[in-house]
Write an enzyme that holds these catalytic residues in place. Sequence first.
Site, PDB file in Angstrom:
ATOM      1  N   ASP A  75       0.865  -1.178   0.000  1.00 53.21           N
ATOM      2  CA  ASP A  75       0.000   0.000   0.000  1.00 53.21           C
ATOM      3  C   ASP A  75       0.906   1.234   0.000  1.00 53.21           C
ATOM      4  O   ASP A  75       2.091   1.149   0.326  1.00 53.21           O
ATOM      5  CB  ASP A  75      -0.897  -0.020   1.241  1.00 53.21           C
ATOM      6  CG  ASP A  75      -1.719   1.248   1.388  1.00 53.21           C
ATOM      7  OD1 ASP A  75      -2.450   1.594   0.448  1.00 53.21           O
ATOM      8  OD2 ASP A  75      -1.591   1.902   2.436  1.00 53.21           O
ATOM      9  N   THR A 128      -2.660   0.845  -4.509  1.00 55.03           N
ATOM     10  CA  THR A 128      -3.167   2.013  -3.799  1.00 55.03           C
ATOM     11  C   THR A 128      -4.542   2.433  -4.298  1.00 55.03           C
ATOM     12  O   THR A 128      -4.871   2.240  -5.473  1.00 55.03           O
ATOM     13  CB  THR A 128      -2.182   3.194  -3.948  1.00 55.03           C
ATOM     14  OG1 THR A 128      -2.736   4.364  -3.350  1.00 55.03           O
ATOM     15  CG2 THR A 128      -1.870   3.476  -5.413  1.00 55.03           C
ATOM     16  N   SER A 129      -5.325   3.020  -3.395  1.00 57.15           N
ATOM     17  CA  SER A 129      -6.627   3.575  -3.783  1.00 57.15           C
ATOM     18  C   SER A 129      -6.492   4.977  -4.380  1.00 57.15           C
ATOM     19  O   SER A 129      -7.456   5.528  -4.903  1.00 57.15           O
ATOM     20  CB  SER A 129      -7.565   3.624  -2.564  1.00 57.15           C
ATOM     21  OG  SER A 129      -7.883   2.323  -2.118  1.00 57.15           O
ATOM     22  N   ASP A 180      -1.855  -0.254   6.110  1.00 56.21           N
ATOM     23  CA  ASP A 180      -1.983   0.542   7.332  1.00 56.21           C
ATOM     24  C   ASP A 180      -3.427   0.810   7.712  1.00 56.21           C
ATOM     25  O   ASP A 180      -3.679   1.423   8.748  1.00 56.21           O
ATOM     26  CB  ASP A 180      -1.261   1.891   7.167  1.00 56.21           C
ATOM     27  CG  ASP A 180      -2.055   2.871   6.323  1.00 56.21           C
ATOM     28  OD1 ASP A 180      -2.276   4.011   6.772  1.00 56.21           O
ATOM     29  OD2 ASP A 180      -2.460   2.497   5.206  1.00 56.21           O
ATOM     30  N   ASP A 189      -0.269   5.207   0.767  1.00 63.13           N
ATOM     31  CA  ASP A 189      -0.546   6.268   1.740  1.00 63.13           C
ATOM     32  C   ASP A 189      -0.581   5.727   3.167  1.00 63.13           C
ATOM     33  O   ASP A 189      -1.356   4.816   3.485  1.00 63.13           O
ATOM     34  CB  ASP A 189      -1.887   6.941   1.420  1.00 63.13           C
ATOM     35  CG  ASP A 189      -1.838   7.710   0.111  1.00 63.13           C
ATOM     36  OD1 ASP A 189      -1.080   8.689   0.026  1.00 63.13           O
ATOM     37  OD2 ASP A 189      -2.558   7.325  -0.830  1.00 63.13           O
ATOM     38  N   LYS A 199     -10.392  -1.030  -2.662  1.00 64.36           N
ATOM     39  CA  LYS A 199     -10.383  -1.531  -1.288  1.00 64.36           C
ATOM     40  C   LYS A 199     -11.601  -1.004  -0.530  1.00 64.36           C
ATOM     41  O   LYS A 199     -11.955   0.156  -0.703  1.00 64.36           O
ATOM     42  CB  LYS A 199      -9.096  -1.071  -0.575  1.00 64.36           C
ATOM     43  CG  LYS A 199      -7.802  -1.482  -1.268  1.00 64.36           C
ATOM     44  CD  LYS A 199      -6.589  -0.814  -0.613  1.00 64.36           C
ATOM     45  CE  LYS A 199      -5.318  -1.068  -1.388  1.00 64.36           C
ATOM     46  NZ  LYS A 199      -4.143  -0.416  -0.778  1.00 64.36           N
TER      47      LYS A 199
END
Length: 217
Positions: free
Chosen positions: A4, A105-106, A162, A6, A137
């Site tokens: 991931d 990542t989103s 995270d 961020d 996600k």
Amino acid sequence: MLFDMDGTLVDSERLWDIGLQELAAHYGGTLSEAARLAMVGTDMTVSMRILHTDLGQTWRDPAVSAAWVDRRVGELFLSDLRWRPGALALVTAVRAAAVPAALVTSTRRAVVEIALETLGRDTFDVVVCGDEVAATKPDPEPYLTAARLLGVPISRCVAIEDSPAGVASALAAGAAVLAVPHAVPIDPADGVRLLETLAGVDLDLLAGLLSPLDLSR
């Protein structure tokens, strides 16, 4: 390895905080802490709907708001994007060992391209962004897509996350998970190793999460 971005590799949640609060102020309001925490790990469409609802402005267009935040956060990424503790050492070790690696990542591609100036464009074999999958996600699609593009069975992948949404996505996909909670807590769960930071994490620890498989195979 499935990373991931961020809050996991880079300390960017504080930069998103700035962009989101500035947008709320631009709309004449203030973003609540509860709404901000609910956004962590979600894609921009969901985040903007949360923001609009929090401000009592549900009539606003999520696409317009998302573009505004992306532009502002992109500016902040250029000037103030920092690695999370242990993250640079870990990705460096992964690359040195030639372990296949993906960024999952989103965040949307336009902003990720700016982040790659810090992360390194050769750091990952594959980059899967939030606007490049049909479901983000906590849906498993992002991680399944990354594993497929890497050519590695998802059962032999470790995802590092995270957020609860990210952990749910990786678990649903079938990956082992190393979780380093940052902005919001993550509950213990089967298949999840919880650590405070990535400091000291090495390939032996990651291989142990896949036992009896070995990352070097």
